[in-house]
Design a protein around this motif. Structure first.
Motif, short mmCIF file in Angstrom:
data_model
loop_
_atom_site.label_atom_id
_atom_site.label_comp_id
_atom_site.label_asym_id
_atom_site.label_seq_id
_atom_site.Cartn_x
_atom_site.Cartn_y
_atom_site.Cartn_z
N ALA A 39 -15.19 -8.19 -10.06
CA ALA A 39 -15.06 -6.93 -10.80
C ALA A 39 -14.31 -5.89 -9.99
CB ALA A 39 -16.45 -6.41 -11.18
N PHE A 40 -14.59 -5.83 -8.67
CA PHE A 40 -13.90 -4.86 -7.82
C PHE A 40 -12.40 -5.18 -7.72
CE2 PHE A 40 -12.21 -3.80 -3.60
CZ PHE A 40 -12.29 -2.42 -3.67
N VAL A 41 -12.07 -6.46 -7.52
CA VAL A 41 -10.66 -6.86 -7.43
C VAL A 41 -9.92 -6.52 -8.72
CG1 VAL A 41 -9.08 -8.82 -7.24
CG2 VAL A 41 -11.06 -8.67 -5.72
N ASP A 42 -10.54 -6.80 -9.87
CA ASP A 42 -9.90 -6.50 -11.16
C ASP A 42 -9.74 -4.99 -11.35
OD1 ASP A 42 -9.82 -9.18 -11.67
OD2 ASP A 42 -11.59 -9.23 -12.96
N ALA A 43 -10.74 -4.24 -10.95
CA ALA A 43 -10.66 -2.77 -11.06
C ALA A 43 -9.56 -2.24 -10.15
CB ALA A 43 -12.00 -2.14 -10.70
N TYR A 44 -9.47 -2.79 -8.96
CA TYR A 44 -8.45 -2.35 -8.00
C TYR A 44 -7.04 -2.61 -8.55
CZ TYR A 44 -5.60 -2.10 -3.81
OH TYR A 44 -4.61 -1.79 -2.91
N LYS A 45 -6.85 -3.77 -9.18
CA LYS A 45 -5.54 -4.09 -9.74
C LYS A 45 -5.16 -3.07 -10.81
CE LYS A 45 -5.84 -9.11 -9.03
NZ LYS A 45 -6.00 -10.43 -9.72
N GLU A 60 -10.44 2.44 8.80
CA GLU A 60 -9.05 2.52 9.24
C GLU A 60 -8.30 1.23 8.92
OE1 GLU A 60 -6.63 4.21 13.13
OE2 GLU A 60 -8.79 3.96 13.20
N ARG A 61 -8.97 0.08 9.10
CA ARG A 61 -8.35 -1.20 8.75
C ARG A 61 -8.08 -1.26 7.25
NH1 ARG A 61 -12.39 -3.34 12.16
NH2 ARG A 61 -13.58 -4.05 10.34
N GLY A 62 -9.02 -0.73 6.48
CA GLY A 62 -8.85 -0.73 5.03
C GLY A 62 -7.66 0.11 4.60
N VAL A 65 -11.09 -3.09 2.45
CA VAL A 65 -10.59 -2.28 1.34
C VAL A 65 -11.75 -1.73 0.54
CG1 VAL A 65 -9.26 -2.32 -0.80
CG2 VAL A 65 -8.41 -3.53 1.21
N PHE A 66 -12.76 -2.57 0.29
CA PHE A 66 -13.94 -2.15 -0.46
C PHE A 66 -14.64 -0.99 0.25
CE2 PHE A 66 -18.51 -2.33 -1.20
CZ PHE A 66 -18.58 -2.34 -2.59
N ASP A 67 -14.88 -1.12 1.56
CA ASP A 67 -15.57 -0.08 2.31
C ASP A 67 -14.78 1.22 2.36
OD1 ASP A 67 -17.76 -1.65 2.83
OD2 ASP A 67 -17.07 -2.30 4.81
N VAL A 93 -16.41 5.84 -6.23
CA VAL A 93 -15.48 5.93 -5.11
C VAL A 93 -15.75 7.15 -4.25
CG1 VAL A 93 -13.69 4.69 -6.39
CG2 VAL A 93 -13.75 7.20 -6.45
N LYS A 94 -15.24 7.09 -3.04
CA LYS A 94 -15.44 8.17 -2.09
C LYS A 94 -14.53 9.36 -2.44
CE LYS A 94 -16.84 5.14 1.66
NZ LYS A 94 -16.55 4.58 2.98
N THR A 95 -15.02 10.54 -2.11
CA THR A 95 -14.20 11.75 -2.25
C THR A 95 -13.93 12.28 -0.85
OG1 THR A 95 -16.17 13.15 -2.41
CG2 THR A 95 -15.25 12.31 -4.47
N ARG A 96 -13.13 13.31 -0.77
CA ARG A 96 -12.74 13.84 0.55
C ARG A 96 -13.95 14.29 1.37
NH1 ARG A 96 -7.84 15.89 2.44
NH2 ARG A 96 -8.04 17.28 4.22
#
Length: 232
Positions: free
Chosen positions: A9-15, A108-110, A131-133, A159-162
C-alpha cells in the motif's frame, strides 16, 4: 494487518504521489533537508557542550565569590545546586540526541534515495524502509468512514510535517490515534491521496456469535494525510 499489505500500500501510494503530486513531494524534500541542516545532531551536541562548560565555570567562580565574601554560604549552595541541575539536564539532552542519531541517519539516507528517484525519474518498485521512515510519521489501521461505518482494513499513512520531522511513531499517543480514526465532517487532516488499492490477502472477521470467519480481501482504501493536530 500483515506487513506485506502495508508495504504494498505504501509503495502504491508513493507512486501516485510522485506521478500526481511531484511538486508537493519536491517541496517536502526541500523542507526536510532544511530542517536536517538546522538540526544537525553534532552541532546541537557542540552547543550543549559549550553551555555545559559555561555552567562549570560559573560553579568555579561561585567558590571564589564565597571566599572573598561577595556571597554567603547559603547563596553559594543555592546557586551551585541550580547550576548542577542545569548541567544534569544538558547531559540528559546530549544522551537523547546521541540515541537518536541512528534514526537521523536513516532519514538522511531516505532523502538521498528520494532525490535519486526524482532525478532519474525511476519508480520505487519495492518497499524501502529508509524512504518510509523519511515520509511517514505514523499509520492508522482501520477506523470509520465518513458515514460512520466501520472499515477495519482502511490504511492511513500520516506523513511528517516540518514541525514534527524528527518525531518517532512511539511519540504519538494511542489516544491521539483513537481520536482520529473517524473520518467525520470536522476532521482537520489535509488529505493528499485517497484511493482504492488492489490487494489479495486472507483475513479473519468475527461474526455475531463471536466466531472467526475466513475471508479474502481484494482491495483496501488507502489515504495519505498530514495531521495538523499533531505538530506540537
Amino acid at each position: 494487518m500483515r506487513a506485506d499489505v502495508l508495504e504494498k500500500a505504501f509503495v502504491d501510494a508513493y507512486k501516485l504521489l510522485c506521478n500526481d503530486n511531484k511538486l508537493l513531494v519536491d517541496n517536502f524534500l526541500n523542507n526536510i533537508s532544511s530542517v536536517m541542516k538546522s538540526n544537525s545532531p553534532k552541532d546541537n551536541i557542540k552547543k550543549l557542550e559549550t553551555q555545559k562548560e559555561e555552567l562549570k565555570n560559573k560553579c568555579k567562580k561561585l567558590l571564589d565569590y564565597m571566599l572573598d565574601g561577595t556571597i554567603t554560604k547559603e547563596m553559594y549552595t543555592e546557586k551551585k545546586d541550580e547550576y548542577l541541575s542545569k548541567i544534569k539536564e544538558i547531559d540528559t539532552k546530549i544522551t537523547e540526541i546521541q540515541a537518536n542519531m541512528e534514526d537521523d541517519d536513516s532519514i538522511e539516507r531516505g532523502i538521498k534515495k528520494l532525490k535519486k528517484v526524482f532525478d532519474t525519474n525511476a519508480i520505487m518498485e519495492e518497499f524501502d524502509i529508509d524512504v518510509f521512515d523519511t515520509l511517514v510519521d505514523y499509520i492508522i489501521v482501520g477506523g470509520y468512514n465518513e458515514s460512520g461505518r466501520a472499515d477495519p482494513y482502511m490504511l492511513r499513512f500520516i506523513v511528517k510535517t516540518r514541525s514534527n520531522m524528527f518525531k518517532k511513531e512511539k511519540d504519538v499517543s494511542k489516544e491521539h490515534i483513537v481520536e482520529r480514526n473517524k473520518l467525520t465532517q470536522d476532521y482537520k487532516n489535509i488529505v493528499l491521496l485517497d484511493f482504492i488499492d488492489q490487494q489479495n490477502f486472507i483475513a479473519y472477521d468475527r461474526d455475531k456469535e463471536g466466531n472467526f470467519k475466513k475471508k479474502t480481501i481484494k482491495k483496501v482504501r488507502v489515504r495519505v494525510e498530514c495531521d495538523m493536530g499533531n505538530e506540537n
